[in-house]
Design a protein around this motif. Sequence first.
Motif, short mmCIF file in Angstrom:
data_model
loop_
_atom_site.label_atom_id
_atom_site.label_comp_id
_atom_site.label_asym_id
_atom_site.label_seq_id
_atom_site.Cartn_x
_atom_site.Cartn_y
_atom_site.Cartn_z
N GLN A 239 0.86 -1.18 0.00
CA GLN A 239 0.00 0.00 0.00
C GLN A 239 0.90 1.23 0.00
O GLN A 239 1.83 1.31 0.80
N GLY B 8 -1.38 3.53 2.92
CA GLY B 8 -2.16 2.76 3.89
C GLY B 8 -2.65 3.70 4.99
O GLY B 8 -1.89 4.52 5.49
N GLY C 102 -4.31 4.47 8.70
CA GLY C 102 -4.61 4.01 10.05
C GLY C 102 -5.74 4.85 10.61
O GLY C 102 -6.25 5.75 9.94
N MET D 213 -2.75 -7.03 4.56
CA MET D 213 -3.50 -5.79 4.38
C MET D 213 -4.73 -6.17 3.58
O MET D 213 -4.60 -6.57 2.42
N LEU D 214 -5.87 -6.13 4.21
CA LEU D 214 -7.08 -6.54 3.48
C LEU D 214 -8.27 -5.69 3.88
O LEU D 214 -8.33 -5.14 4.98
N ASP E 161 -7.71 -1.65 18.42
CA ASP E 161 -6.30 -2.01 18.23
C ASP E 161 -6.10 -3.45 18.65
O ASP E 161 -6.63 -3.87 19.68
N LYS F 84 1.63 -3.22 19.70
CA LYS F 84 0.62 -3.25 18.63
C LYS F 84 0.95 -4.35 17.62
O LYS F 84 2.04 -4.44 17.08
N GLY G 199 -4.48 -3.69 13.44
CA GLY G 199 -5.53 -2.70 13.68
C GLY G 199 -6.64 -2.82 12.65
O GLY G 199 -6.51 -3.53 11.65
N VAL H 38 -8.34 -4.35 7.58
CA VAL H 38 -7.57 -5.01 8.63
C VAL H 38 -6.10 -5.03 8.24
O VAL H 38 -5.75 -5.43 7.12
N GLY H 39 -5.25 -4.59 9.15
CA GLY H 39 -3.81 -4.70 8.94
C GLY H 39 -3.23 -5.56 10.04
O GLY H 39 -3.53 -5.35 11.22
#
Length: 332
Positions: free
Chosen positions: A122, A125, A127, A142-143, A186, A193, A196, A215-216
């Motif tokens: 990405q 990307g 957040g 990454m979806l 989170d 982390k 997220g 979702v990452g």
Amino acid sequence: MVLIKSRFMSTRERLLRLLNDRHFQSGSALGKRLGVSRAAIQQQIAALRGDGVPVHGVPRRGYRLAAGVSLLDAGRIQARLSELKVTDVTRLHIRPSVDSTNNELLRAAGALHGTVCLAEKQSKGRGRRGKHWVATPYRNVMLSLGWVYQEWPAAISALGLLAALAVSRALERFGIADVGIKWPNDLVWRGKKLGGVLVDLGGEAGGACRAVVGVGINVSVSAPDGERIDQPWTDLASITTVLPDRNMVAAAVIAELTSVLSKFPMHGFAGELSEWRKRHVLEGQQVEIVAEGLLLTGRVLGVDDSGALLLRDREGVRHKFYHGEVGLRAWR
Ligand code: BTN
């Protein structure tokens, strides 16, 4: 049924697939299989590396993807979804590179419901709270999943919390214990982390609700990328002995997500509240919260069935916070 959108594969994509093999292959062998010269292969490999693809080269042996890296593969995800009896996914797109998988679905004209977009990389990307999401290309998950509700679910503000619960359940399938949730969504592992959730909502009041749930998951973060993450972080590579394949992780996440999203209009968040609270790492903790420019300290009492955080301040006054506009950290 899962449909896979196929399209013409470039030499670069075909080379990537060959490199996905566990065995080394020489430049000339790769060239022969693709009908191009050895020099062309070397150029392509340099370009792939420049793009963040971890190609491992060993003199006199050849090339393959770095150990532990496997490409996203629609066929493998689809097969796993069938085994898991997931029927709600209508389209599955795998993109080598996008700005953001959420943006990709938000742009998609037409059918959104049941569409999944995964990306190897990405460039922008996103957040939560306007932050950039750092994810090492080809190594992380990454979806985004698109979902349409004909009417707005009453507890829509809890959708992100529910999605985080689904992801933590998916990770548990790989024997990863101790995956906690930090309000609102989170994913954390022992204070660091791990992933997220980003939810984008659209539609009109009184009409259909269009949701994109992104979702990452940190599967294997490179050291330079790790330095760009602005908080303590971890990844699956650091907390598992056998690193799960990204395709299997993606399929498990999609399966758990579709399960909670489909029940959501009927069941809301209330039915999942007690499990969510068991996983909530701030439950009963003293926290500092910044809302509308004001700093408040207090003890977390839990969350309610709309997903709001409940807090009691030092004077004993109860407060309720909705996510999006507040910053939160455990207070010591
Ligand atoms: C967070 O800040 O914790 C949310 C991170 C969400 C990242 C994912 S990666 C796939 C999807 N596409 C994006 O641009 N963001 C989400």
